[in-house]
Design a protein around this motif. Sequence first.
Motif, PDB file in Angstrom:
ATOM      1  N   ARG A 109      47.900 -22.637  22.356  1.00 31.42           N
ATOM      2  CA  ARG A 109      48.828 -23.565  21.900  1.00 31.42           C
ATOM      3  C   ARG A 109      48.296 -24.128  20.521  1.00 31.42           C
ATOM      4  NH1 ARG A 109      50.970 -28.906  24.964  1.00 31.42           N
ATOM      5  NH2 ARG A 109      52.273 -29.694  23.110  1.00 31.42           N
ATOM      6  N   TYR A 110      47.023 -23.947  20.392  1.00 31.98           N
ATOM      7  CA  TYR A 110      46.341 -25.014  19.271  1.00 31.98           C
ATOM      8  C   TYR A 110      45.492 -23.840  18.480  1.00 31.98           C
ATOM      9  CZ  TYR A 110      47.940 -29.013  22.059  1.00 31.98           C
ATOM     10  OH  TYR A 110      48.594 -29.877  22.582  1.00 31.98           O
ATOM     11  N   ASP A 111      45.695 -22.768  18.336  1.00 33.93           N
ATOM     12  CA  ASP A 111      44.968 -21.938  17.544  1.00 33.93           C
ATOM     13  C   ASP A 111      43.512 -21.856  17.541  1.00 33.93           C
ATOM     14  OD1 ASP A 111      47.243 -20.487  16.834  1.00 33.93           O
ATOM     15  OD2 ASP A 111      47.846 -21.999  15.285  1.00 33.93           O
ATOM     16  N   GLY A 112      43.078 -22.219  18.845  1.00 39.19           N
ATOM     17  CA  GLY A 112      41.396 -22.520  18.905  1.00 39.19           C
ATOM     18  C   GLY A 112      40.911 -21.086  19.227  1.00 39.19           C
ATOM     19  N   GLN A 113      39.622 -21.100  19.500  1.00 39.09           N
ATOM     20  CA  GLN A 113      38.986 -19.872  19.676  1.00 39.09           C
ATOM     21  C   GLN A 113      37.997 -19.951  20.948  1.00 39.09           C
ATOM     22  OE1 GLN A 113      36.979 -19.687  15.841  1.00 39.09           O
ATOM     23  NE2 GLN A 113      35.263 -20.338  16.551  1.00 39.09           N
ATOM     24  N   TYR A 114      37.503 -18.948  21.409  1.00 42.94           N
ATOM     25  CA  TYR A 114      36.527 -18.880  22.538  1.00 42.94           C
ATOM     26  C   TYR A 114      35.161 -18.667  21.750  1.00 42.94           C
ATOM     27  CZ  TYR A 114      33.560 -17.221  26.175  1.00 42.94           C
ATOM     28  OH  TYR A 114      32.402 -17.034  27.189  1.00 42.94           O
ATOM     29  N   ASP A 115      34.384 -19.655  22.053  1.00 43.08           N
ATOM     30  CA  ASP A 115      32.881 -19.411  21.379  1.00 43.08           C
ATOM     31  C   ASP A 115      31.738 -18.884  22.368  1.00 43.08           C
ATOM     32  OD1 ASP A 115      33.912 -20.300  18.881  1.00 43.08           O
ATOM     33  OD2 ASP A 115      33.577 -22.187  19.245  1.00 43.08           O
TER      34      ASP A 115
END
Length: 167
Positions: free
Chosen positions: A141-147
């Motif tokens: 939804r928020y254009d995040g990423q898995y780190d």
Amino acid sequence: MIPERIETDHLIFERLTHETIDLFDLYEIWSSDPGIEEVTEYLPWDPHTTPKETHDLLEEAEANWEVKEDFCYILRIPGSSEPAIVGITGIDVHWGRGLSEERAAVLTELVFETLDLDLLAVFTLEENQRSQRAIEKYIDRYDGQYDGLFRNFRPHNGTLQMLTDTL
């Protein structure tokens, strides 16, 4: 700068203090509420065994707010003179009522719009599949990423591995 009360369509966020909740009401929830063992399975605390534990957590929440270290809210469902408590956010997450996405939207807006921060990190224990699925939705939804994994980040019942994702 941080609002002490936020209202959405389905939730009321109130700053967690001795004034916003009775110590013994909160102790009752955190010690013997039906399902509390399941709720705390993936949290960094266990069900409370004494009112002193609840008192100390309230004191810590108030102190952390004052030094702007943590902003802990009690979550309620509006609609009555004494709205139902559904959880805590900031220190804990509310559980199993399908309100996680709305909670995330409010806190994401608070982090990016009000505080004007550049990064929001979301954590869960590796084995907490329900939270992982919720976090995956936030990332999309928020254009995040898995780190990846933070090792030795926060111990819980002997487990030191936690996932982190950023928005």
